[in-house]
Design a protein around this motif. Sequence first.
Motif, PDB file in Angstrom:
ATOM      1  N   LEU A 126     135.301   2.624  27.604  1.00 59.65           N
ATOM      2  CA  LEU A 126     134.095   3.329  26.872  1.00 59.65           C
ATOM      3  C   LEU A 126     133.747   1.849  26.279  1.00 59.65           C
ATOM      4  CD1 LEU A 126     134.818   5.667  27.686  1.00 59.65           C
ATOM      5  CD2 LEU A 126     134.663   6.695  25.246  1.00 59.65           C
TER       6      LEU A 126
ATOM      7  N   GLU B 111     130.220   0.775  25.255  1.00 60.28           N
ATOM      8  CA  GLU B 111     129.251   0.370  24.910  1.00 60.28           C
ATOM      9  C   GLU B 111     128.141  -1.154  24.929  1.00 60.28           C
ATOM     10  OE1 GLU B 111     130.009   3.452  21.168  1.00 60.28           O
ATOM     11  OE2 GLU B 111     131.451   1.788  21.476  1.00 60.28           O
TER      12      GLU B 111
ATOM     13  N   CYS C 299     135.337   3.415  19.934  1.00 66.29           N
ATOM     14  CA  CYS C 299     134.246   3.542  19.708  1.00 66.29           C
ATOM     15  C   CYS C 299     132.951   3.075  18.580  1.00 66.29           C
ATOM     16  CB  CYS C 299     133.348   4.972  20.218  1.00 66.29           C
ATOM     17  SG  CYS C 299     134.013   4.454  21.784  1.00 66.29           S
TER      18      CYS C 299
END
Length: 509
Positions: free
Chosen positions: A103, A107, A132
Amino acid sequence: MTREINHLAIVGAGVMGTGIAQIAAQAGIEVLLFDNREGAAQAARENLKQTLDKLVGKGKLQAGEAGATLDRVRVATALTELRHVDLAIEAIIERLDAKQALLAELEAVVADDCVLATNTSSLSVTSIARNCRIPGRVAGFHFFNPVPLMKVVEVIDGLATDRQVGDRLQALAARMGHRGIRAKDTPGFIINHAGRAYSTEALQILKEGVAEPAEIDRILREGLGFRMGPLELFDLTALDVSHPVIESIYNQFYQEPRYRPAALTRQMLEAGHVGRKVGRGFYRYADGHMVDVPKAQPVPVVEALPPVWLGTENQADHARLATLLERLGAQVEQGATPSSEALCLLAPYGLDATSAAERFATDPKRTVCLDPLLDSARYRTLMLTPATHPDMRNAAHALLARDGVGVSVINDSVGFVAQRVLAMVVNLAGDIVQQRIASVDDLDEGVRRGLGYPQGPLEWGDSVGARHLLTILERMSELTGDPRYRPGPWLRRRATLGLSLRHNEPALG
């Protein structure tokens, strides 16, 4: 984050990722398939072509549709090619550090309004999103295998997830022909969580020596209508997969007794007896097929049947079961107490046969119990006290099998087999909606689709009767002292008030 999703990426080209790609592309969505294993994404696309060709051959898909579907699936050779997608779904190894790292990489590539979804089956969505930059755009999107056939997907909101993200995923699920069910981020989410009652209670019944595996499976399959018995299901899914999940959920819920694992499955796992794929589990297999398929218990031959005295807890059960016995040719005694020769046939809820004999003041040597919860036209379960005389056992079995309906005879147990399992299934379902993990509708529909139950648990509970189920749990809890059987507030309150188990709490504010 409210626009429609028309371009999605799937990272992880295994069976699950390929299945998601198929249903998305069939729904007209452009799909980018990526896998960091060299050649894996291209191989997955080729496998998808074979799947689509088979559907065309079976007449389930037009050739033009298959071609258009495949054209919508493209292979990405680097994560940077995913920069313009509306949604990226990770379907990689079930390991928290790996998902968090992926992730973070995503991003750095996708736009800030791109939704990031995880197909995790057991990890916390909140934990996956923890590092995140924009955790609000991360949600769970948990499909079930095989994806094209299992028409349900869990949409899981982490603690930081923007509500609109889940709304977009639910809309996408509907577009792909799947029911999106909304779940709070808790261990097991909805479907795996709800399924704990069926499996763990069957193991507890086996542990207590109530019946052999085949008989437990037969009662639940033939008597209650489950597609597979819990022990044959363990063999199919394999204990090296299912036992760690049982232990994980038990520990994630801080050793809640309802989820307690069984020592037996840990021993079987250590011995390598994990199920069908290795040829041995609760049953034996050769080339994937069960060998020495267990046969139904033989019906004894009895030349002369004794009269039957019937003891029930309510008039409706008495009328129904007396009619059955008379149709089977029994001489049903009408007195308040049985004669000295009578077979004492009792139909209790939640009690074991020993306690039932005490409650009805019958001779335990002549006492046999019949499960009143089961539809007697479909299947019947008889339960013995430790003192039941073989002649009375044989007479009861022969009588109840006269019309060809299946009969299982089990050892003494609180709540028979079917009562125990169904009460636990419904009670746990009530706890799930009480904790706001899922709505009533999502819980019932998700379990029906995801686990193949004949009815949603709360709908099923209504058809049986909440009061009966509450009685079963209260008595099992009292007799065993085991907190696993304590009734939850959702079931207890609705049974007490005479409300449907699907009745929601009143809105506040």
